[in-house]
Design a protein around this motif. Structure first.
Motif, PDB file in Angstrom:
ATOM      1  N   VAL A 106       5.921  19.589 -32.948  1.00 33.71           N
ATOM      2  CA  VAL A 106       6.491  18.256 -33.167  1.00 33.71           C
ATOM      3  C   VAL A 106       7.170  17.756 -31.900  1.00 33.71           C
ATOM      4  CG1 VAL A 106       8.180  16.941 -34.500  1.00 33.71           C
ATOM      5  CG2 VAL A 106       6.806  18.693 -35.629  1.00 33.71           C
ATOM      6  N   ALA A 107       6.759  16.579 -31.468  1.00 33.29           N
ATOM      7  CA  ALA A 107       7.423  15.945 -30.327  1.00 33.29           C
ATOM      8  C   ALA A 107       8.634  15.179 -30.836  1.00 33.29           C
ATOM      9  CB  ALA A 107       6.449  15.000 -29.625  1.00 33.29           C
ATOM     10  N   GLY A 108       9.767  15.407 -30.226  1.00 37.96           N
ATOM     11  CA  GLY A 108      10.963  14.670 -30.599  1.00 37.96           C
ATOM     12  C   GLY A 108      11.806  15.385 -31.614  1.00 37.96           C
ATOM     13  N   PRO A 109      12.824  14.695 -32.094  1.00 40.89           N
ATOM     14  CA  PRO A 109      13.783  15.298 -33.023  1.00 40.89           C
ATOM     15  C   PRO A 109      13.161  15.673 -34.375  1.00 40.89           C
ATOM     16  CG  PRO A 109      14.658  13.273 -32.080  1.00 40.89           C
ATOM     17  CD  PRO A 109      13.213  13.345 -31.705  1.00 40.89           C
ATOM     18  N   VAL A 110      13.758  16.688 -34.989  1.00 41.99           N
ATOM     19  CA  VAL A 110      13.347  17.154 -36.313  1.00 41.99           C
ATOM     20  C   VAL A 110      14.601  17.268 -37.170  1.00 41.99           C
ATOM     21  CG1 VAL A 110      12.274  19.023 -37.636  1.00 41.99           C
ATOM     22  CG2 VAL A 110      11.419  18.465 -35.345  1.00 41.99           C
ATOM     23  N   GLU A 111      14.558  16.684 -38.359  1.00 40.54           N
ATOM     24  CA  GLU A 111      15.675  16.767 -39.297  1.00 40.54           C
ATOM     25  C   GLU A 111      15.306  17.677 -40.459  1.00 40.54           C
ATOM     26  OE1 GLU A 111      16.201  12.646 -40.269  1.00 40.54           O
ATOM     27  OE2 GLU A 111      17.395  12.282 -38.464  1.00 40.54           O
ATOM     28  N   ILE A 112      16.339  18.232 -41.084  1.00 33.84           N
ATOM     29  CA  ILE A 112      16.130  19.054 -42.273  1.00 33.84           C
ATOM     30  C   ILE A 112      17.326  18.893 -43.197  1.00 33.84           C
ATOM     31  CG2 ILE A 112      17.118  21.134 -41.192  1.00 33.84           C
ATOM     32  CD1 ILE A 112      15.039  22.758 -42.867  1.00 33.84           C
ATOM     33  N   SER A 113      17.062  18.880 -44.476  1.00 40.95           N
ATOM     34  CA  SER A 113      18.108  18.956 -45.490  1.00 40.95           C
ATOM     35  C   SER A 113      18.171  20.424 -45.887  1.00 40.95           C
ATOM     36  CB  SER A 113      17.759  18.084 -46.698  1.00 40.95           C
ATOM     37  OG  SER A 113      17.686  16.740 -46.311  1.00 40.95           O
ATOM     38  N   ALA A 114      18.976  21.177 -45.168  1.00 42.41           N
ATOM     39  CA  ALA A 114      19.003  22.632 -45.330  1.00 42.41           C
ATOM     40  C   ALA A 114      19.885  23.042 -46.486  1.00 42.41           C
ATOM     41  CB  ALA A 114      19.522  23.281 -44.046  1.00 42.41           C
ATOM     42  N   GLN A 115      19.472  24.060 -47.205  1.00 45.86           N
ATOM     43  CA  GLN A 115      20.371  24.641 -48.182  1.00 45.86           C
ATOM     44  C   GLN A 115      21.553  25.205 -47.395  1.00 45.86           C
ATOM     45  OE1 GLN A 115      18.371  27.190 -50.996  1.00 45.86           O
ATOM     46  NE2 GLN A 115      16.973  25.563 -51.609  1.00 45.86           N
ATOM     47  N   ALA A 116      22.758  24.896 -47.839  1.00 50.88           N
ATOM     48  CA  ALA A 116      23.973  25.171 -47.070  1.00 50.88           C
ATOM     49  C   ALA A 116      24.107  26.634 -46.654  1.00 50.88           C
ATOM     50  CB  ALA A 116      25.201  24.720 -47.853  1.00 50.88           C
ATOM     51  N   TYR A 117      23.704  27.561 -47.491  1.00 50.91           N
ATOM     52  CA  TYR A 117      23.861  28.969 -47.141  1.00 50.91           C
ATOM     53  C   TYR A 117      22.975  29.377 -45.969  1.00 50.91           C
ATOM     54  CZ  TYR A 117      19.549  30.683 -49.342  1.00 50.91           C
ATOM     55  OH  TYR A 117      18.240  30.937 -49.645  1.00 50.91           O
ATOM     56  N   LEU A 118      21.987  28.527 -45.602  1.00 55.84           N
ATOM     57  CA  LEU A 118      21.096  28.818 -44.486  1.00 55.84           C
ATOM     58  C   LEU A 118      21.486  28.082 -43.199  1.00 55.84           C
ATOM     59  CD1 LEU A 118      17.720  28.758 -46.423  1.00 55.84           C
ATOM     60  CD2 LEU A 118      18.844  30.754 -45.417  1.00 55.84           C
ATOM     61  N   GLU A 119      22.627  27.430 -43.203  1.00 51.13           N
ATOM     62  CA  GLU A 119      23.046  26.658 -42.033  1.00 51.13           C
ATOM     63  C   GLU A 119      23.035  27.517 -40.761  1.00 51.13           C
ATOM     64  OE1 GLU A 119      26.715  23.779 -40.576  1.00 51.13           O
ATOM     65  OE2 GLU A 119      26.958  25.001 -42.379  1.00 51.13           O
ATOM     66  N   GLY A 120      23.624  28.681 -40.794  1.00 53.00           N
ATOM     67  CA  GLY A 120      23.648  29.571 -39.626  1.00 53.00           C
ATOM     68  C   GLY A 120      22.262  29.998 -39.190  1.00 53.00           C
ATOM     69  N   TRP A 121      21.394  30.242 -40.156  1.00 57.43           N
ATOM     70  CA  TRP A 121      20.021  30.649 -39.829  1.00 57.43           C
ATOM     71  C   TRP A 121      19.308  29.534 -39.069  1.00 57.43           C
ATOM     72  CZ3 TRP A 121      14.949  29.349 -41.472  1.00 57.43           C
ATOM     73  CH2 TRP A 121      13.984  30.292 -41.168  1.00 57.43           C
ATOM     74  N   ASP A 139      23.878  23.233 -53.002  1.00 61.67           N
ATOM     75  CA  ASP A 139      24.577  22.699 -51.836  1.00 61.67           C
ATOM     76  C   ASP A 139      23.623  22.619 -50.647  1.00 61.67           C
ATOM     77  OD1 ASP A 139      27.023  22.479 -53.142  1.00 61.67           O
ATOM     78  OD2 ASP A 139      27.635  24.521 -52.582  1.00 61.67           O
ATOM     79  N   HIS A 140      23.613  21.441 -49.997  1.00 58.37           N
ATOM     80  CA  HIS A 140      22.778  21.197 -48.818  1.00 58.37           C
ATOM     81  C   HIS A 140      23.632  20.676 -47.678  1.00 58.37           C
ATOM     82  CE1 HIS A 140      19.451  21.492 -51.648  1.00 58.37           C
ATOM     83  NE2 HIS A 140      18.610  21.469 -50.626  1.00 58.37           N
ATOM     84  N   ILE A 141      23.073  20.710 -46.487  1.00 52.67           N
ATOM     85  CA  ILE A 141      23.731  20.190 -45.293  1.00 52.67           C
ATOM     86  C   ILE A 141      22.659  19.507 -44.432  1.00 52.67           C
ATOM     87  CG2 ILE A 141      23.510  22.323 -43.923  1.00 52.67           C
ATOM     88  CD1 ILE A 141      26.780  20.641 -43.892  1.00 52.67           C
ATOM     89  N   PRO A 142      22.926  18.286 -43.930  1.00 52.56           N
ATOM     90  CA  PRO A 142      21.948  17.641 -43.064  1.00 52.56           C
ATOM     91  C   PRO A 142      22.012  18.258 -41.661  1.00 52.56           C
ATOM     92  CG  PRO A 142      23.859  16.230 -43.287  1.00 52.56           C
ATOM     93  CD  PRO A 142      24.090  17.422 -44.184  1.00 52.56           C
ATOM     94  N   MET A 143      20.858  18.546 -41.088  1.00 50.36           N
ATOM     95  CA  MET A 143      20.803  19.148 -39.761  1.00 50.36           C
ATOM     96  C   MET A 143      19.716  18.466 -38.940  1.00 50.36           C
ATOM     97  SD  MET A 143      21.376  23.198 -40.611  1.00 50.36           S
ATOM     98  CE  MET A 143      22.150  23.559 -39.025  1.00 50.36           C
ATOM     99  N   ARG A 144      19.827  18.600 -37.626  1.00 46.77           N
ATOM    100  CA  ARG A 144      18.867  17.959 -36.726  1.00 46.77           C
ATOM    101  C   ARG A 144      18.651  18.844 -35.505  1.00 46.77           C
ATOM    102  NH1 ARG A 144      17.467  12.309 -35.896  1.00 46.77           N
ATOM    103  NH2 ARG A 144      16.923  11.916 -33.726  1.00 46.77           N
ATOM    104  N   HIS A 145      17.407  18.940 -35.101  1.00 46.04           N
ATOM    105  CA  HIS A 145      17.005  19.613 -33.866  1.00 46.04           C
ATOM    106  C   HIS A 145      16.626  18.524 -32.902  1.00 46.04           C
ATOM    107  CE1 HIS A 145      14.530  21.859 -31.056  1.00 46.04           C
ATOM    108  NE2 HIS A 145      15.087  22.965 -31.534  1.00 46.04           N
ATOM    109  N   ASP A 146      17.194  18.527 -31.706  1.00 43.96           N
ATOM    110  CA  ASP A 146      16.986  17.403 -30.792  1.00 43.96           C
ATOM    111  C   ASP A 146      15.596  17.372 -30.145  1.00 43.96           C
ATOM    112  OD1 ASP A 146      17.059  19.277 -28.704  1.00 43.96           O
ATOM    113  OD2 ASP A 146      19.041  18.688 -28.019  1.00 43.96           O
ATOM    114  N   GLY A 147      14.812  18.399 -30.351  1.00 48.15           N
ATOM    115  CA  GLY A 147      13.452  18.401 -29.813  1.00 48.15           C
ATOM    116  C   GLY A 147      13.366  18.802 -28.359  1.00 48.15           C
ATOM    117  N   GLU A 148      14.502  19.096 -27.741  1.00 48.89           N
ATOM    118  CA  GLU A 148      14.493  19.431 -26.321  1.00 48.89           C
ATOM    119  C   GLU A 148      14.775  20.906 -26.068  1.00 48.89           C
ATOM    120  OE1 GLU A 148      16.972  16.764 -24.133  1.00 48.89           O
ATOM    121  OE2 GLU A 148      16.076  15.021 -25.091  1.00 48.89           O
TER     122      GLU A 148
END
Length: 157
Positions: free
Chosen positions: A108-123, A142-151
């Protein structure tokens, strides 16, 4: 952690998937989300897999058994969305899901978002995802929004 040579990583659009593999992917998602996590207030078959921009990823063994799966949605031009990450109970802890995450991030080129299950935030942080907002409950989990900047390169752990 390197994957066992008997495990393959694949990706395809729905239209290019053979029916047996698709069945095995959907069976695994049902096992994990419906039977194991008891998610019943949300449709597992939500029509998102049918979108022409959705790519399905899966890891399977030599017998064709799907050990883990995820999907990448491309409905937002600003970022892809990674979701439906599921791993068979007996395949957990073997690096299978991590290999799928790395494969998706490499594609994937560019940022990637995920609605992660909260217990997997560290993973997810291991791969360069950062928390982008407060936690919330979705489908009773429980979920947490997360983003990978793609860089940043995903961690090789």
């Amino acid at each position: 952690m390197a994957l066992d040579d008997s495990i393959g990583i694949s990706r395809a659009l729905l239209r290019d998937l053979d029916p047996v593999t698709l069945y095995r992917i959907m069976a695994l998602r049902t096992d994990v989300f419906v039977h194991e996590q008891r998610i019943v207030d949300e449709r597992e078959l939500d029509d998102r897999d049918l979108e022409t921009t959705t790519t399905l990823y899966w890891a399977d063994d030599r017998d064709g058994r799907v050990l883990a799966t995820l999907r990448v949605l491309r409905d937002d031009p600003a970022a892809a969305h990674l979701g439906r990450v599921a791993t068979a109970r007996d395949a957990r802890g073997r690096g299978v899901a991590a290999a799928l995450i790395r494969a998706a991030l490499a594609d994937v080129a560019g940022p990637v978002e995920i609605s992660a299950q909260a217990y997997l935030e560290g993973w997810y942080r291991r791969f360069g995802f950062e928390t982008t907002g407060p936690g919330y409950v979705e489908a009773g989990i429980d979920h947490i929004p997360m983003r990978h900047d793609g860089e940043r390169a995903p961690a090789d752990r």
